[in-house]
Every structure is written in structure tokens, then in C-alpha cells.
Design an enzyme around this catalytic site. Sequence first.
Site, short mmCIF file in Angstrom:
data_model
loop_
_atom_site.label_atom_id
_atom_site.label_comp_id
_atom_site.label_asym_id
_atom_site.label_seq_id
_atom_site.Cartn_x
_atom_site.Cartn_y
_atom_site.Cartn_z
N GLU A 118 -1.36 -3.11 -8.09
CA GLU A 118 -0.85 -3.36 -9.15
C GLU A 118 -1.96 -3.97 -10.27
O GLU A 118 -2.94 -4.54 -9.83
CB GLU A 118 0.28 -4.49 -9.09
CG GLU A 118 1.35 -4.18 -8.46
CD GLU A 118 2.42 -5.32 -8.12
OE1 GLU A 118 2.00 -6.59 -8.91
OE2 GLU A 118 3.47 -5.36 -7.52
N GLU A 186 6.81 -0.23 -14.76
CA GLU A 186 7.93 -1.14 -14.72
C GLU A 186 8.29 -1.95 -15.79
O GLU A 186 7.12 -2.76 -16.28
CB GLU A 186 7.60 -1.69 -13.46
CG GLU A 186 8.89 -2.84 -13.13
CD GLU A 186 8.65 -3.39 -11.75
OE1 GLU A 186 7.62 -3.15 -10.82
OE2 GLU A 186 9.78 -4.21 -11.40
O1 KIV Z 1 7.80 -3.12 -4.40
C1 KIV Z 1 8.26 -2.15 -4.94
O2 KIV Z 1 9.39 -2.11 -4.55
C2 KIV Z 1 7.67 -1.52 -6.28
C3 KIV Z 1 8.59 -0.62 -7.02
C4 KIV Z 1 9.53 -1.39 -7.89
C5 KIV Z 1 7.97 0.34 -7.76
O3 KIV Z 1 6.48 -1.88 -6.46
#
Ligand code: KIV
Length: 287
Positions: A118, A186
Site C-alpha cells: 500500500e 480504492e
Molecule cells: O485487503 C483487501 O481486501 C484489499 C482489497 C480491498 C483491494 O486490499
Amino acid sequence: MSISRKVTVRTLLEKKQAGEKIVAVTAYDYPTALLVDEAGVDFVLVGDSVANVVLGYETTLPVTMEEMRHHVRAVRRGIKRALLVADMPFLSYQTSVAQAIENAGLFLKDGAEAVKVEGGTPPILHIVRALVEVGIPVMGHLGFTPQWLHQFGGVRVQGRRGDEAKMLVDMAQALQEAGCFAIVLELVPEEVAAVITERLSIPTIGIGAGAQCDGQILVLHDLIGMSPGWSPRHAKRYAEVGELIRQCVATYAQEVRDGKFPTREHATHMTPEELERLRQLLRGEGS
Ligand code: KIV
């Protein structure tokens, strides 16, 4: 493009080039992995969302590498065709390049074919480059990134303002240059996702980012209607599996209490001869 061919990171790129939508979903265990793979998704993410949707934590922050590896191995056993992506949990990659390589490598040993991290700030770009340089495919993740929850001050759409949106576009380009093979967007406005999607040669995968992305991902429990509590606005519930489970278990409980389950066909039976022999033995008549 054939639906039966094994999906690799290259397939996702080819899909973007061919203008074909990419479909992804999360999975956390063997039976659902089997089902989503049979349903024909392109990639499966063992998301750190396992923390909220399966393990009952309030945020994704507490989930550990050990917990994630347990789920990655279970999902691996259920998937034949889809690409398997493992989410790097909080603090498994941010502290040093060596730690990031070690942990991402462990996921690959467990059977993942790529990892997701991330953010798009310089320290994250540095880590992405290092992972890609040792042969570990990396998926980026921008916009609302749940591991940055406290920095963002809650679950919030990112990039509503022009200057914030410009930062996201720059970060997406930097992640592509660092070697990411795809980027999850997201909770960003559709317009921002459209600009990023148009500018990048790698695919964008949206969740709460509108229809202009090259693909979509949803948390499985949101789409089947099994998330505890609320479902996010961007998630379409295609069924109410949670309610179905509740009803099935309540009916089972009632039938056990009423003596309706199990019935004769749910049990095994001795032959009359063997039953008679048992009775003789109990009476002390046989030897
Ligand atoms: O952890 C997860 O499910 C994610 C998705 C929302 C992309 O990162």
C-alpha cells in the site's frame, strides 16, 4: 482471451491492451478459493481485509505475517487458474528492504505469485523497486489504503480535490516506473481513476473507484452478503449468504430439538443378524 488459460501477471497486461476487463475478488480459505477460481476470476487476492472480515479485528493493522501465510497456503490449495496475489500486512515491508524481501519471498514460497503493498510515497517506491529487482511481482495500491487509516483520519475517499488528485496521478506513475504490474485504486473519484487508467500502461483495478478502471475487485464477503455489520457503498451484494447460513443453522437446531434430525437415512445400520449377535454377547450367550 481464453477463460481456461492460467493467468499470469502478463495476462493482466494483455487484457488491458486488448481492452478486456479484469475481474478479481478476495478469498481467505480453501473452499471459497475453489469456488471463485471455478467462477473464472482473473486474480484472487488474499487481502489483509481477512483481519476485518474473517478474524474479527476492527482494522487491518493487527493481522500478522503468520496469520496471512496460513490463509495464503489454504487459498493456494484451492486455485488452479487464477493469479494468486498475497497482501503484505502492516509492518511486514515498511521497516526495511531486507524485511520486505524476506516476507514477500515467504509468500512466494507458500505459492503466491505476486504481492501487494500500500502507498506510493518514496519509501514505498524504494521497496517496490527492490522487490521487483529480485523477481517478486508487485501490485500497488493507492487511494484509501486501509493500513494508512490513522494518517487519513478514517475511511475517506482520497483525491476529491484537484491537488490531492494530482498527487495520486503522480504516485501511480511512480509506482509504474518502480515496476508494479498493476495498481489497485480504492475509494477515489471515478474521474481520478479514469485519468490514471488512461495514463498508465499497466492495469488499474478499482474498488469504489468507478467503472473506468481496467478491472474491478471486491471483498468476497461484501459481494456475497456475508460481511458482519455494514457493507461499504461501493460493494454490490449479489446474495445474502449470511442470512442463508443463519436460516440453515436455525432450522438444523430446531430439527435436532424436535427429534426430526437425524432421520434413518442419515445413520448407518447393523444387519439384523449382527444386531442379534450383539444382543447374545451382551447376555453372555456367545463366545
Ligand atoms: O485487503 C483487501 O481486501 C484489499 C482489497 C480491498 C483491494 O486490499
